[in-house]
Structures are given as C-alpha cells and as structure tokens.
Design a protein around this motif. Sequence first.
Motif, PDB file in Angstrom:
ATOM      1  N   GLN A  23       0.829  -1.210   0.000  1.00 49.59           N
ATOM      2  CA  GLN A  23       0.000   0.000   0.000  1.00 49.59           C
ATOM      3  C   GLN A  23       0.864   1.262   0.000  1.00 49.59           C
ATOM      4  O   GLN A  23       0.650   2.191  -0.780  1.00 49.59           O
ATOM      5  N   PRO A  69      -7.612  -3.820   4.054  1.00 49.02           N
ATOM      6  CA  PRO A  69      -8.410  -3.626   2.835  1.00 49.02           C
ATOM      7  C   PRO A  69      -8.981  -2.225   2.691  1.00 49.02           C
ATOM      8  O   PRO A  69      -9.005  -1.668   1.589  1.00 49.02           O
ATOM      9  N   ILE A 104      -8.607   0.394  -0.501  1.00 46.72           N
ATOM     10  CA  ILE A 104      -9.712   1.036  -1.222  1.00 46.72           C
ATOM     11  C   ILE A 104      -9.556   2.547  -1.193  1.00 46.72           C
ATOM     12  O   ILE A 104      -9.761   3.230  -2.200  1.00 46.72           O
ATOM     13  N   PHE A 110     -17.299  -2.306  -5.662  1.00 40.56           N
ATOM     14  CA  PHE A 110     -16.600  -3.141  -6.646  1.00 40.56           C
ATOM     15  C   PHE A 110     -15.150  -3.435  -6.257  1.00 40.56           C
ATOM     16  O   PHE A 110     -14.571  -4.423  -6.719  1.00 40.56           O
ATOM     17  N   ALA A 111     -14.553  -2.593  -5.417  1.00 41.65           N
ATOM     18  CA  ALA A 111     -13.146  -2.790  -5.056  1.00 41.65           C
ATOM     19  C   ALA A 111     -12.977  -3.588  -3.770  1.00 41.65           C
ATOM     20  O   ALA A 111     -11.858  -3.993  -3.448  1.00 41.65           O
ATOM     21  N   VAL A 145     -13.806  -6.739  -2.698  1.00 41.27           N
ATOM     22  CA  VAL A 145     -13.262  -8.094  -2.794  1.00 41.27           C
ATOM     23  C   VAL A 145     -11.846  -8.095  -3.377  1.00 41.27           C
ATOM     24  O   VAL A 145     -10.951  -8.735  -2.817  1.00 41.27           O
ATOM     25  N   PRO A 146     -11.583  -7.370  -4.509  1.00 39.69           N
ATOM     26  CA  PRO A 146     -10.199  -7.327  -5.001  1.00 39.69           C
ATOM     27  C   PRO A 146      -9.213  -6.771  -3.975  1.00 39.69           C
ATOM     28  O   PRO A 146      -8.093  -7.268  -3.864  1.00 39.69           O
ATOM     29  N   SER A 147      -9.632  -5.769  -3.211  1.00 38.07           N
ATOM     30  CA  SER A 147      -8.748  -5.194  -2.195  1.00 38.07           C
ATOM     31  C   SER A 147      -8.435  -6.200  -1.101  1.00 38.07           C
ATOM     32  O   SER A 147      -7.301  -6.273  -0.615  1.00 38.07           O
ATOM     33  N   PHE A 175      -8.324  -9.506  -1.411  1.00 41.44           N
ATOM     34  CA  PHE A 175      -7.388 -10.510  -1.910  1.00 41.44           C
ATOM     35  C   PHE A 175      -6.001  -9.912  -2.150  1.00 41.44           C
ATOM     36  O   PHE A 175      -4.984 -10.568  -1.911  1.00 41.44           O
ATOM     37  N   LEU A 176      -5.952  -8.660  -2.616  1.00 46.22           N
ATOM     38  CA  LEU A 176      -4.663  -8.014  -2.834  1.00 46.22           C
ATOM     39  C   LEU A 176      -3.928  -7.823  -1.513  1.00 46.22           C
ATOM     40  O   LEU A 176      -2.722  -8.079  -1.407  1.00 46.22           O
ATOM     41  N   GLU A 177      -4.675  -7.424  -0.484  1.00 41.20           N
ATOM     42  CA  GLU A 177      -4.060  -7.235   0.823  1.00 41.20           C
ATOM     43  C   GLU A 177      -3.651  -8.575   1.432  1.00 41.20           C
ATOM     44  O   GLU A 177      -2.627  -8.675   2.106  1.00 41.20           O
ATOM     45  N   TRP A 178      -4.437  -9.591   1.202  1.00 42.02           N
ATOM     46  CA  TRP A 178      -4.089 -10.931   1.676  1.00 42.02           C
ATOM     47  C   TRP A 178      -2.792 -11.409   1.023  1.00 42.02           C
ATOM     48  O   TRP A 178      -1.913 -11.954   1.675  1.00 42.02           O
TER      49      TRP A 178
END
Length: 310
Positions: A189, A237, A241, A281-282, A284-286, A288-291
Amino acid sequence: MHCPVCECDAWRDFLVTADMYTGRPYSLSRCDQCGMVRTADGGESPSKSLYEYGGSCDAGSRFGPMQWVFRVFRRARRRALRARRPGCALDVGCGDGSFLTALARQGWDVSGTELSGSIATTAQQCLGERVHVGKIEDMGFAEASFDLITFWHVLEHLENPARALAEARRLVKADGQVVVAVPNIESWQARLFKQDWLHLDVPRHRWHFSARTLADLADRSHFHVESIRHFSLEYGPFAMIQGMATTAGLGHCLFTRLVRLTPAQLIREPLFWAHIPLVVFAAVPSLFLEWGAAICGRGGAVVMTLRPKA
C-alpha cells in the motif's frame, strides 16, 4: 532529533505528504542507519485539536454513523491473544474502551490509558477509574503488574515510542506478552500510493514503522519477537480502497473524512455517492490483494507479539 530505534541523528528526505484535513504539507525523513521514518516537521507535541472530529475529541464519537463498525473490529482484537488465560491487562491508548470492555467480559482485570481526558470520555463512562489519563511512563503502575500490555496503533503517535516500550518492559510480568500494532511503511500500500497512503496520517502519525524497525525497537527494549502477523482486516483492505479512491481523483483520503460526518451531512455530499460504487466493486479485489501482500510480509499493518527477555 535522534532516532528512537538506533539513536542515529542523520536523516535524509523521504517524501512530502499533506494532512488529509487541512492540506498542510509535511516532510518525512528516513534514518540513514536503520531506515526508521519520521514526520520531520512534526516535532511539536500534537495538539488536542488534531484529534477533534465533528467538534469533539471523544474517541467514542469520531466516526459518526460508522462508529459501530470500528467497535466491532476493536473488540475482535482479542483474537490476537490466542488462547491466553485471563489476567491483568493494560491497553495503552485505549480509545473508546471497546477492546478493554471485550476483555473484561472474558474475565480480564483491565486498565487503560489515554493522553487526553476528552479523548477518553467514552472509555471512562464504561470503565470508570480503570481508564487513566497521561503517559504510560507517568502512571506509576507497579513493576511486573500486567500479564498483557497492548499498543493498538499507538506507538506511531507518541513523542518517544522507545520510552513507552521500555516502560512496558518494566510493567509486564516475566511470562507476559506485549502486543504492538502499527502501520507498515514498507507495505505494498505504502509503496503503491506513496504520499497518498492513508496511514501516513500526518501530523498525527509522528513515526512510520516497518516490521524490521519495530523488531529492532523491541530488541532494544529487551523483548524478543514471539510472532508477527502481516494481515489486518481492520486496517488493511479499507486503506487499499481509500488509496484507489485518492488515485482515481476522488479527493485526498476523502472517504475517510466523509465517514466522520452525520448521516444528514453524508447524503448531501456528492463525492460520497461517487465513492459508493468504488467501495462496492473494489472490496473483494482489495481483500485478496491485501491478503497476498500479507503473505509476502508486505501487509498494510504489522501486529507483533513480544515476550520479555530473561
């Protein structure tokens, strides 16, 4: 100014960012020796007004209609304690007291500190005299009186984090734990959003830790690191976002500022509605990206459990 981690006094320019509320620019510098980052022109003690939202400093009313969400997250912090049996706990910078209240319900004998009485208002209403106002090193607690001491996103705010952690070493029992959580300046981040990263939060954040500098400070304070977690559902997350929203031109950390408004103010704020589809919209992607970042040791926050050295 000497570095609290290595005591070096050589600093070099790192980046310039702005206070999300006032727009005032602040310079950040990095220690030449250990890599610790500080808010270079924020050396003065932060005034109470820096923590005033909606006309109040009370930590129980900072986030307006979203306050209940943050209370849920703070109560969930007890999961970081794993299966530890109840004992005596001290939460440094206890905010609205949500975490301490959750511990008390599990049988812990709890105490908390806050630097400002006005910030501690809600916590004192819930916990009374168990919430103390002042610095941890000025409280006069007895040596080895706590089984658990926590610093949930507190060290980055303090004038002298080394002194606070050294006092925690004096206060914790030989078989006790100290849990410290801080934003990670070496996270994906931070590197992706740079000066727009939410958790820079100048000038309230005076120090900007990485996992390495936090571990070095712990070692200097006579702790060894028992465990490190790099994923924080509470802090990860959402900051991802928020960085996307800022990059998309929706205002510098604007959504974070907007959630502190009343519902009536929110519905009249056009940019709040512009944030809604991005958040939807962001999300779920956020997550997984943070995970993924956490798996690589580059999550937005670091949660470190410390044990006192013999």
